[in-house]
Design a protein around this motif. Structure first.
Motif, PDB file in Angstrom:
ATOM      1  N   GLN A 102      39.479  56.701  26.093  1.00  0.00           N
ATOM      2  CA  GLN A 102      40.082  55.370  26.164  1.00  0.00           C
ATOM      3  C   GLN A 102      41.102  55.300  27.302  1.00  0.00           C
ATOM      4  O   GLN A 102      41.142  54.328  28.066  1.00  0.00           O
ATOM      5  N   THR A 103      41.924  56.337  27.414  1.00  0.00           N
ATOM      6  CA  THR A 103      42.916  56.374  28.483  1.00  0.00           C
ATOM      7  C   THR A 103      42.233  56.373  29.844  1.00  0.00           C
ATOM      8  O   THR A 103      42.666  55.665  30.763  1.00  0.00           O
ATOM      9  N   LEU A 104      41.162  57.152  29.962  1.00  0.00           N
ATOM     10  CA  LEU A 104      40.413  57.201  31.212  1.00  0.00           C
ATOM     11  C   LEU A 104      39.823  55.830  31.547  1.00  0.00           C
ATOM     12  O   LEU A 104      39.928  55.367  32.694  1.00  0.00           O
ATOM     13  N   LEU A 105      39.233  55.166  30.554  1.00  0.00           N
ATOM     14  CA  LEU A 105      38.666  53.841  30.789  1.00  0.00           C
ATOM     15  C   LEU A 105      39.744  52.836  31.203  1.00  0.00           C
ATOM     16  O   LEU A 105      39.537  52.021  32.107  1.00  0.00           O
ATOM     17  N   GLU A 106      40.907  52.908  30.534  1.00  0.00           N
ATOM     18  CA  GLU A 106      42.012  52.018  30.892  1.00  0.00           C
ATOM     19  C   GLU A 106      42.486  52.290  32.314  1.00  0.00           C
ATOM     20  O   GLU A 106      42.752  51.355  33.084  1.00  0.00           O
ATOM     21  N   GLU A 107      42.573  53.568  32.665  1.00  0.00           N
ATOM     22  CA  GLU A 107      43.017  53.927  34.017  1.00  0.00           C
ATOM     23  C   GLU A 107      41.994  53.473  35.056  1.00  0.00           C
ATOM     24  O   GLU A 107      42.368  52.955  36.119  1.00  0.00           O
ATOM     25  N   ILE A 108      40.723  53.638  34.758  1.00  0.00           N
ATOM     26  CA  ILE A 108      39.667  53.165  35.666  1.00  0.00           C
ATOM     27  C   ILE A 108      39.772  51.654  35.832  1.00  0.00           C
ATOM     28  O   ILE A 108      39.683  51.141  36.958  1.00  0.00           O
ATOM     29  N   LYS A 109      39.998  50.935  34.721  1.00  0.00           N
ATOM     30  CA  LYS A 109      40.140  49.479  34.790  1.00  0.00           C
ATOM     31  C   LYS A 109      41.336  49.100  35.649  1.00  0.00           C
ATOM     32  O   LYS A 109      41.242  48.206  36.509  1.00  0.00           O
ATOM     33  N   LYS A 110      42.477  49.778  35.450  1.00  0.00           N
ATOM     34  CA  LYS A 110      43.671  49.492  36.249  1.00  0.00           C
ATOM     35  C   LYS A 110      43.403  49.753  37.729  1.00  0.00           C
ATOM     36  O   LYS A 110      43.796  48.953  38.587  1.00  0.00           O
ATOM     37  N   GLN A 111      42.742  50.862  38.012  1.00  0.00           N
ATOM     38  CA  GLN A 111      42.465  51.201  39.407  1.00  0.00           C
ATOM     39  C   GLN A 111      41.512  50.174  40.053  1.00  0.00           C
ATOM     40  O   GLN A 111      41.687  49.805  41.210  1.00  0.00           O
ATOM     41  N   ARG A 112      40.525  49.733  39.279  1.00  0.00           N
ATOM     42  CA  ARG A 112      39.610  48.709  39.799  1.00  0.00           C
ATOM     43  C   ARG A 112      40.359  47.406  40.073  1.00  0.00           C
ATOM     44  O   ARG A 112      40.124  46.753  41.093  1.00  0.00           O
ATOM     45  N   GLU A 113      41.231  47.020  39.137  1.00  0.00           N
ATOM     46  CA  GLU A 113      42.022  45.804  39.332  1.00  0.00           C
ATOM     47  C   GLU A 113      42.916  45.936  40.555  1.00  0.00           C
ATOM     48  O   GLU A 113      43.033  45.004  41.360  1.00  0.00           O
ATOM     49  N   LEU A 114      43.556  47.099  40.693  1.00  0.00           N
ATOM     50  CA  LEU A 114      44.426  47.342  41.838  1.00  0.00           C
ATOM     51  C   LEU A 114      43.617  47.305  43.142  1.00  0.00           C
ATOM     52  O   LEU A 114      44.046  46.691  44.136  1.00  0.00           O
ATOM     53  N   LEU A 115      42.446  47.923  43.144  1.00  0.00           N
ATOM     54  CA  LEU A 115      41.587  47.921  44.321  1.00  0.00           C
ATOM     55  C   LEU A 115      41.136  46.496  44.655  1.00  0.00           C
ATOM     56  O   LEU A 115      41.166  46.093  45.824  1.00  0.00           O
ATOM     57  N   SER A 116      40.769  45.746  43.627  1.00  0.00           N
ATOM     58  CA  SER A 116      40.360  44.356  43.835  1.00  0.00           C
ATOM     59  C   SER A 116      41.511  43.545  44.423  1.00  0.00           C
ATOM     60  O   SER A 116      41.321  42.765  45.361  1.00  0.00           O
ATOM     61  N   LYS A 117      42.708  43.732  43.897  1.00  0.00           N
ATOM     62  CA  LYS A 117      43.890  43.023  44.396  1.00  0.00           C
ATOM     63  C   LYS A 117      44.141  43.385  45.862  1.00  0.00           C
ATOM     64  O   LYS A 117      44.396  42.506  46.702  1.00  0.00           O
ATOM     65  N   MET A 118      44.052  44.697  46.156  1.00  0.00           N
ATOM     66  CA  MET A 118      44.285  45.128  47.534  1.00  0.00           C
ATOM     67  C   MET A 118      43.209  44.561  48.472  1.00  0.00           C
ATOM     68  O   MET A 118      43.514  44.173  49.609  1.00  0.00           O
ATOM     69  N   GLU A 119      41.968  44.509  48.012  1.00  0.00           N
ATOM     70  CA  GLU A 119      40.894  43.941  48.838  1.00  0.00           C
ATOM     71  C   GLU A 119      41.127  42.453  49.081  1.00  0.00           C
ATOM     72  O   GLU A 119      40.903  41.956  50.187  1.00  0.00           O
ATOM     73  N   ARG A 120      41.586  41.721  48.047  1.00  0.00           N
ATOM     74  CA  ARG A 120      41.912  40.300  48.228  1.00  0.00           C
ATOM     75  C   ARG A 120      43.043  40.129  49.226  1.00  0.00           C
ATOM     76  O   ARG A 120      42.971  39.292  50.146  1.00  0.00           O
ATOM     77  N   GLU A 121      44.097  40.942  49.085  1.00  0.00           N
ATOM     78  CA  GLU A 121      45.227  40.867  50.010  1.00  0.00           C
ATOM     79  C   GLU A 121      44.784  41.202  51.429  1.00  0.00           C
ATOM     80  O   GLU A 121      45.200  40.551  52.400  1.00  0.00           O
ATOM     81  N   LYS A 122      43.934  42.226  51.551  1.00  0.00           N
ATOM     82  CA  LYS A 122      43.422  42.604  52.865  1.00  0.00           C
ATOM     83  C   LYS A 122      42.588  41.466  53.461  1.00  0.00           C
ATOM     84  O   LYS A 122      42.723  41.141  54.650  1.00  0.00           O
ATOM     85  N   SER A 123      41.776  40.865  52.629  1.00  0.00           N
ATOM     86  CA  SER A 123      40.942  39.754  53.088  1.00  0.00           C
ATOM     87  C   SER A 123      41.807  38.583  53.561  1.00  0.00           C
ATOM     88  O   SER A 123      41.554  37.993  54.618  1.00  0.00           O
ATOM     89  N   ILE A 124      42.839  38.265  52.782  1.00  0.00           N
ATOM     90  CA  ILE A 124      43.768  37.182  53.166  1.00  0.00           C
ATOM     91  C   ILE A 124      44.474  37.535  54.467  1.00  0.00           C
ATOM     92  O   ILE A 124      44.620  36.701  55.377  1.00  0.00           O
ATOM     93  N   GLU A 125      44.922  38.785  54.574  1.00  0.00           N
ATOM     94  CA  GLU A 125      45.620  39.214  55.788  1.00  0.00           C
ATOM     95  C   GLU A 125      44.682  39.145  57.003  1.00  0.00           C
ATOM     96  O   GLU A 125      45.094  38.714  58.090  1.00  0.00           O
ATOM     97  N   ILE A 126      43.428  39.553  56.813  1.00  0.00           N
ATOM     98  CA  ILE A 126      42.457  39.469  57.912  1.00  0.00           C
ATOM     99  C   ILE A 126      42.248  38.017  58.324  1.00  0.00           C
ATOM    100  O   ILE A 126      42.221  37.694  59.523  1.00  0.00           O
ATOM    101  N   GLU A 127      42.124  37.146  57.327  1.00  0.00           N
ATOM    102  CA  GLU A 127      41.958  35.717  57.643  1.00  0.00           C
ATOM    103  C   GLU A 127      43.169  35.187  58.412  1.00  0.00           C
ATOM    104  O   GLU A 127      43.023  34.442  59.405  1.00  0.00           O
ATOM    105  N   ASN A 128      44.375  35.562  57.956  1.00  0.00           N
ATOM    106  CA  ASN A 128      45.603  35.130  58.643  1.00  0.00           C
ATOM    107  C   ASN A 128      45.640  35.665  60.078  1.00  0.00           C
ATOM    108  O   ASN A 128      46.002  34.933  61.022  1.00  0.00           O
ATOM    109  N   LEU A 129      45.267  36.954  60.222  1.00  0.00           N
ATOM    110  CA  LEU A 129      45.278  37.536  61.563  1.00  0.00           C
ATOM    111  C   LEU A 129      44.218  36.891  62.465  1.00  0.00           C
ATOM    112  O   LEU A 129      44.458  36.678  63.656  1.00  0.00           O
TER     113      LEU A 129
END
Length: 158
Positions: A102-129
């Motif tokens: 369960q802890t592993l699944l929760e950590e995987i979920k958190k990491q996926r969410e964090l990665l998704s957030k970072m990809e969105r931020e990167k995408s926004i930053e690329i668009e801005n640039l």
């Protein structure tokens, strides 16, 4: 053990019968009584010694059997306790494995969410640039288009 007790009982009966036979024959045979009686007494003493020895041996065997029974019972109880302990440990292990999963699944979920957030931020930053790049390209084009006019003005002013 019952067989040994039966043998002892049988030996006692034989001894009694032997004594009765001896007494009966001693009455009927008066002359041979001395030498025959010595032989019988020796045999009776041997049988008595053997019976006593067998009785002691039976007592020892009974004590050993009781001790073995107690030890067997104690070992059986210890084994039962160890089986229960092993089962409890197996259950604990399963519970911990479930929690770890369960802890592993929760950590995987958190990491996926964090990665998704970072990809969105990167995408926004690329668009801005890219927008900034386009703006700078446009400015650069405007300024380049002004360069010939400005050169002409400079030449005229000189």
């Amino acid at each position: 053990m019952l067989a040994l007790m039966f043998i002892l009982l049988w030996a006692g009966v034989v001894c009694l019968c032997y004594r009765q036979l001896h007494q009966t024959s001693a009455l009927s045979v008066g002359v041979m009584e001395g030498s025959y009686r010595d032989t019988l007494e020796c045999t009776e003493e041997d049988i008595t010694d053997k019976v006593v020895f067998l009785e002691k041996r039976v007592t020892e065997l009974e004590k050993d059997t009781a001790a073995n029974g107690e030890q067997h019972s104690r070992l059986k109880q210890e084994n039962l306790q160890l089986v229960h302990r092993a089962n409890a440990l197996e259950e604990q292990l399963k519970e911990q494995e479930l929690r770890a999963d369960q802890t592993l699944l929760e950590e995987i979920k958190k990491q996926r969410e964090l990665l998704s957030k970072m990809e969105r931020e990167k995408s926004i930053e690329i668009e801005n640039l890219q927008a900034r790049l386009q703006q700078l390209d446009d400015e650069n084009s405007e300024l380049r288009s002004c360069v010939p006019c400005l050169k002409a003005n400079i030449e005229r002013l000189e």
